[in-house]
Motif scaffolding. Structure first.
Motif, PDB file in Angstrom:
ATOM      1  N   TRP A 156       0.848  -1.201   0.000  1.00 27.09           N
ATOM      2  CA  TRP A 156       0.000   0.000   0.000  1.00 27.09           C
ATOM      3  C   TRP A 156       0.883   1.251   0.000  1.00 27.09           C
ATOM      4  N   LEU A 157       1.948   1.251   0.803  1.00 29.65           N
ATOM      5  CA  LEU A 157       2.852   2.409   0.849  1.00 29.65           C
ATOM      6  C   LEU A 157       3.501   2.636  -0.500  1.00 29.65           C
ATOM      7  N   LYS A 158       3.758   1.553  -1.215  1.00 27.07           N
ATOM      8  CA  LYS A 158       4.377   1.683  -2.542  1.00 27.07           C
ATOM      9  C   LYS A 158       3.439   2.373  -3.516  1.00 27.07           C
ATOM     10  N   GLU A 159       2.133   2.032  -3.445  1.00 25.57           N
ATOM     11  CA  GLU A 159       1.169   2.585  -4.385  1.00 25.57           C
ATOM     12  C   GLU A 159       0.666   3.958  -3.962  1.00 25.57           C
ATOM     13  N   HIS A 160       0.792   4.316  -2.669  1.00 19.57           N
ATOM     14  CA  HIS A 160       0.266   5.590  -2.167  1.00 19.57           C
ATOM     15  C   HIS A 160       1.387   6.314  -1.412  1.00 19.57           C
ATOM     16  N   PRO A 161       2.251   7.035  -2.110  1.00 19.58           N
ATOM     17  CA  PRO A 161       3.377   7.708  -1.470  1.00 19.58           C
ATOM     18  C   PRO A 161       2.911   8.691  -0.399  1.00 19.58           C
ATOM     19  N   LEU A 162       3.663   8.724   0.721  1.00 16.95           N
ATOM     20  CA  LEU A 162       3.387   9.641   1.825  1.00 16.95           C
ATOM     21  C   LEU A 162       4.486  10.685   1.905  1.00 16.95           C
ATOM     22  N   ASP A 163       4.170  11.791   2.598  1.00 16.78           N
ATOM     23  CA  ASP A 163       5.172  12.839   2.768  1.00 16.78           C
ATOM     24  C   ASP A 163       6.096  12.532   3.941  1.00 16.78           C
ATOM     25  N   ALA A 164       5.564  11.892   4.976  1.00 20.83           N
ATOM     26  CA  ALA A 164       6.374  11.649   6.173  1.00 20.83           C
ATOM     27  C   ALA A 164       5.738  10.546   6.991  1.00 20.83           C
ATOM     28  N   ILE A 165       6.533  10.005   7.933  1.00 22.83           N
ATOM     29  CA  ILE A 165       6.027   9.061   8.913  1.00 22.83           C
ATOM     30  C   ILE A 165       6.456   9.529  10.294  1.00 22.83           C
ATOM     31  N   LYS A 166       5.699   9.114  11.296  1.00 19.35           N
ATOM     32  CA  LYS A 166       6.037   9.421  12.690  1.00 19.35           C
ATOM     33  C   LYS A 166       6.280   8.103  13.420  1.00 19.35           C
ATOM     34  N   ILE A 167       7.435   7.986  14.027  1.00 17.42           N
ATOM     35  CA  ILE A 167       7.781   6.775  14.782  1.00 17.42           C
ATOM     36  C   ILE A 167       7.103   6.849  16.139  1.00 17.42           C
ATOM     37  N   ASP A 168       6.382   5.797  16.480  1.00 19.29           N
ATOM     38  CA  ASP A 168       5.606   5.791  17.708  1.00 19.29           C
ATOM     39  C   ASP A 168       6.497   5.874  18.941  1.00 19.29           C
ATOM     40  N   ARG A 169       5.966   6.526  19.983  1.00 14.69           N
ATOM     41  CA  ARG A 169       6.723   6.739  21.215  1.00 14.69           C
ATOM     42  C   ARG A 169       7.093   5.431  21.902  1.00 14.69           C
ATOM     43  N   SER A 170       6.369   4.334  21.628  1.00 12.08           N
ATOM     44  CA  SER A 170       6.707   3.063  22.284  1.00 12.08           C
ATOM     45  C   SER A 170       8.085   2.562  21.850  1.00 12.08           C
ATOM     46  N   PHE A 171       8.521   2.910  20.627  1.00 13.20           N
ATOM     47  CA  PHE A 171       9.859   2.533  20.176  1.00 13.20           C
ATOM     48  C   PHE A 171      10.907   3.511  20.681  1.00 13.20           C
ATOM     49  N   VAL A 172      10.541   4.780  20.772  1.00 12.52           N
ATOM     50  CA  VAL A 172      11.492   5.806  21.229  1.00 12.52           C
ATOM     51  C   VAL A 172      11.816   5.611  22.708  1.00 12.52           C
ATOM     52  N   ALA A 173      10.843   5.154  23.501  1.00 14.47           N
ATOM     53  CA  ALA A 173      11.020   5.060  24.947  1.00 14.47           C
ATOM     54  C   ALA A 173      12.193   4.166  25.328  1.00 14.47           C
ATOM     55  N   GLY A 174      12.441   3.109  24.566  1.00 18.61           N
ATOM     56  CA  GLY A 174      13.496   2.175  24.946  1.00 18.61           C
ATOM     57  C   GLY A 174      14.791   2.348  24.200  1.00 18.61           C
ATOM     58  N   LEU A 175      14.970   3.463  23.481  1.00 14.65           N
ATOM     59  CA  LEU A 175      16.156   3.633  22.646  1.00 14.65           C
ATOM     60  C   LEU A 175      17.448   3.564  23.451  1.00 14.65           C
ATOM     61  N   ALA A 176      17.468   4.160  24.641  1.00 14.04           N
ATOM     62  CA  ALA A 176      18.728   4.251  25.403  1.00 14.04           C
ATOM     63  C   ALA A 176      19.104   2.936  26.060  1.00 14.04           C
ATOM     64  N   GLU A 177      18.164   1.999  26.207  1.00 18.45           N
ATOM     65  CA  GLU A 177      18.458   0.760  26.930  1.00 18.45           C
ATOM     66  C   GLU A 177      18.329  -0.495  26.075  1.00 18.45           C
ATOM     67  N   ASP A 178      17.554  -0.455  25.022  1.00 15.61           N
ATOM     68  CA  ASP A 178      17.204  -1.676  24.296  1.00 15.61           C
ATOM     69  C   ASP A 178      17.763  -1.623  22.879  1.00 15.61           C
ATOM     70  N   ALA A 179      18.724  -2.502  22.610  1.00 12.67           N
ATOM     71  CA  ALA A 179      19.332  -2.514  21.275  1.00 12.67           C
ATOM     72  C   ALA A 179      18.316  -2.885  20.208  1.00 12.67           C
TER      73      ALA A 179
END
Length: 803
Positions: free
Chosen positions: A671-694
């Motif tokens: 779907w992303l291939k057929e409908h180009p987007l301008d941007a994406i937002k990475i959800d906070r659940s992934f950002v929360a563990g950046l400093a501790e979780d590889a």
């Protein structure tokens, strides 16, 4: 086809052709009766040869050809370029006759002014034909004409006897209540037996959609009937479409030459059809019910008898259709409520019993008994007529709130029943009940904004041995429990879920009209470019402070607004409020700031969303290219044709589309291939563990790489620590948003912050994080090594049990 005058003149050749076919003159082989007359003619005149000739367009057919003392008559077929005289003269080996000599004599055989054939005699030598010869020839022509008239009379009597018998059978079928299809088939087959040269067909008109649908046409190709099923009528839509449109007889004598058939001409000709005469079928009040058409395999115009058949057939078809509709109405009325048009008590019991008989393992049938609260008081104050209007309104609302497969009936008075099959559990049934209560609770028009409420009792049945009466007894019992518990709520048989649904319904009631009462507000959270530290955008976030419920978190009330159908007006208010606010603030800024607003899938699926947004931007004087709409993965991947068209229209206006909470939904890469987007937002659940979780780092790195490959910008939301910020910088994230830089703030605070140079400098330093702590970077790099997943990992990323 253009309407025609039934009395208009038809070419003689059409009637002549019909007479020739019906009297047998075109039939191959000997004709003893006519052969007898040509034999007698030859003997009486002493001619060498006698014959009866039928002239056609491209040839001449000879029958009863006697030559000399032949034992039997012969037949012949000669081209039209050769005259009958030349043929007969050559047939008797006549010598070259002197100029002016005559060895040939003929007389026409006429029926009602139409010359059907010619009687001719010829001799081998020139001779003078006397009065006696001519009288004999005229008498023979008269005798042949009498024979042909007798044949035509007999054939006509048989044909019309069969037609009348068929019409009698049609009347009997109508009187006996036979299915409409059976009646119409007998009608068209009777016409076809009467005149095998035509192919009759009845099509029925659906007045709601103005479309035609086959009623009977057993001799038409099935693929042709399928092709005309659902054709929209109009003045240029074949003969039947035009007849149904104009209400007048419509003639297409040659489909190949008629421009009105152009769109489907090849298809019709391939079906072997060349003419179509269509008569509208009218009801008692003159309304068009359908058409009766006579097709044929050669170009021709209708004869007067065809017009009579069309008129009689259309009249009979009209009687059959009207009788069928009257019977259907009687059956409908016996099982439907006269006030609301909903199924009545009899139909409710039937539907429930049928549903219980079909119940499948792992599913249930939900029966919901609905009783309106306080209708008696409204009855007393407003009168019965107004109360009846409210009953009708409630019935319509209930029908609009259920699934397409669900059943809504009026049990009596102010009581309704909903039957839902294939219900998975009580949660699904409770959601249905909540939708019904929500639909009922809308203010009633013209009653001073009075809100009607209801008490609903629900029961789930999983046993095919249950019956409708037991199901309704349980649902009725639960309904009384809902009444005792305070009304305006849903109760299950056995008492489950009552308090939970009551709280949700209270939330829905308070949320309705909250934007009009000034209870909603918009807060703005800044979004920064990570490389430059520049404030690039602000995200508009909805807040609700209810005077009854207090501050309600968006995560709690926004899903409720979506389920209750309130998100469209609320979303429109947020767009208008945020665009107008940012337009005022931007007037004092040198560097423009983008505005980002969340949009629900319900808004996107609304047909008028793109137009309303364009009007909002124009009213607020906010540029479309500075507006970004954030949509969830579910909204985008589940977009229907309306939503997809809306997305294309938004993109054409220059509005940016961003995929919010990327990685947490069900986004399809195709779907992303057929409908180009301008941007994406990475959800906070992934950002929360950046400093501790590889592994969180690996996921975020992959998402950023995927976005870059798709040509999308990337924003990380929920940044709260410097460690998270540094990691995002190393992963080349473009934009960041979170409490580390700024919390969501009211519009006046945002304006003051944007216009304060010192505050802007502070934010820029926070975003760029200069100077960089190298030890902190080293620690972050160390975290890139694989490590076991800690137990605090977000539930959304845990592998399901048993896999």
């Amino acid at each position: 086809m253009e309407p025609v005058d039934p009395t208009a003149h038809h070419p003689d050749q059409e009637l002549r052709q019909s007479l020739l076919e019906r009297c047998g003159l075109l039939a191959p082989g000997p004709d003893p009766e006519l052969d007898r007359w040509t034999a007698g003619l030859r003997r009486a005149t002493g001619s060498a040869v006698a014959a009866l000739a039928v002239s056609l367009e491209s040839r001449t057919l000879l029958t009863g050809l006697w030559n000399g003392d032949a034992a039997q008559a012969q037949s012949a077929d000669i081209p039209a370029s050769e005259s009958l005289e030349e043929f007969l003269s050559s047939h008797v080996n006549a010598p070259a006759w002197p100029d002016g000599a005559q060895s040939y004599l003929e007389a026409p055989v006429s029926i009602d002014g139409h010359v059907l054939c010619t009687l001719a005699v010829a001799d081998a030598a020139p001779r003078d034909w006397d009065e006696r010869d001519m009288q004999i020839l005229d008498d023979a022509a008269a005798a042949v004409a009498a024979e042909i008239r007798l044949r035509l009379a007999n054939e006509q009597a048989v044909r019309f006897h069969e037609l009348v018998a068929s019409q009698h059978r049609v009347h009997e079928l109508i009187a006996g209540g036979a299915p409409l299809g059976e009646v119409l088939v007998e009608l068209v087959q009777g016409i076809e037996r009467h005149d095998p040269s035509v192919i009759p067909c009845v099509v029925l008109l659906d007045k709601r959609s103005n479309t035609l649908h086959p009623g009977a046409g057993p001799s038409l190709p099935p693929h042709y009937l399928a092709a005309i099923d659902g054709v929209v009528i109009g003045p240029n839509v074949g003969a039947c479409g035009s007849a149904a449109w104009s209400g007048q007889l419509t003639i297409s004598h040659d489909i190949a030459e008629d421009p009105k058939w152009a769109p489907i001409r090849d298809f019709v000709l391939d079906a072997g059809l060349r003419h179509c005469w269509s008569m509208p079928i009218n009801g008692p009040a003159g309304e068009v019910l359908g058409t009766l058409a006579l097709y044929g395999q050669r170009p021709r115009r209708p004869l007067p008898e065809h017009l009579t058949v069309l008129e009689d057939g259309a009249r009979l078809a009209g009687i059959a259709i009207e009788r069928h509709r009257a019977l259907e109405q009687l059956i409908h009325d016996a099982r439907h409520d006269g006030l609301t048009g909903l199924p009545n008590r009899t139909a409710i019991f039937e539907r429930l019993d049928d549903a219980l008989a079909r119940v499948q393992p792992g599913a249930a049938v939900a029966a919901l008994f609905i009783d309106l609260d306080g209708l008696k008081a409204l009855n007393d104050s407003l009168g019965h007529d107004r109360a009846d209007e409210m009953i009708r309104e409630v019935g319509a609302r209930l029908s609009g709130a259920v699934r397409g497969s669900d059943f809504v009936g009026r049990f009596g008075g102010d009581e309704f029943v909903v039957v839902a099959e294939g219900v998975a559990d009580s949660d699904q049934a409770a959601k249905l009940g909540a939708r019904l209560l929500e639909a009922i609770s809308h203010p009633l028009p013209g009653v001073d904004q009075h809100v009607l409420t209801a008490s609903i009792g629900a029961t789930l049945l999983t046993d095919a041995q249950s019956d409708a009466r037991e199901a309704l007894r349980q649902a009725d019992s639960a309904m009384y429990e809902a009444k005792r518990s305070g009304r305006d709520r849903l109760a299950f048989f056995g008492g489950s879920r009552r308090s939970q649904e009551g709280g949700r319904l209270a939330l829905v009631r308070e949320l309705r009209g909250a934007e009009m009462r000034g209870e909603l507000a918009v807060a703005f959270q800044p979004v920064f470019e990570l490389e430059s530290g520049r404030l690039a955008a602000v995200e508009a976030l909805l807040r609700w402070r209810s005077p009854v419920l207090g501050d309600v978190p968006p995560a709690e009330f926004i899903p409720v607004a979506e389920d209750a159908g309130l998100i469209v007006p609320i979303g429109a208010w947020v767009l208008r409020e945020s665009c107008e606010t940012m337009a005022r603030i931007a007037a004092g800024l040198d560097d423009p700031v983008e505005l980002s607003v969340n949009v629900s899938a319900h808004q996107l699926a609304h047909p008028g969303f793109a137009l309303a947004l364009r009007q909002t931007l124009a009213h607020a004087r906010f540029p479309a290219e500075r507006l970004t709409l954030e949509l969830s993965e579910t909204a985008l991947v589940g977009a229907d044709s309306v939503a997809a068209a809306t997305l294309r229209e938004l993109e054409s206006q220059g509005i940016r589309i961003v995929l919010d909470d990327f990685g947490t939904g069900v986004a399809s890469l195709s779907w992303l291939k057929e409908h180009p987007l301008d941007a994406i937002k990475i959800d906070r659940s992934f950002v929360a563990g950046l400093a501790e979780d590889a592994r969180d780092q690996a996921i975020v790195s992959s998402l950023i790489g995927l976005a870059r490959a798709l040509g999308c910008a990337v924003t990380a939301e929920g940044v709260e620590t410097e460690e998270q910020l540094l990691t995002l910088r190393m992963l080349d994230c473009e934009r960041v948003q979170g409490f580390l830089f700024a919390r969501p703030m009211p519009a006046d605070e945002l304006a003051a912050s944007l216009l304060d140079p010192s505050a802007a400098a502070t934010r820029r330093r926070a975003a760029t994080n200069d100077p960089i702590d190298l030890r902190r970077i080293a620690r972050i790099r160390h975290l890139r090594a694989p490590a076991p997943a800690p137990s605090r990992r977000p539930a959304a990323l845990r592998r399901p049990a048993g896999r």
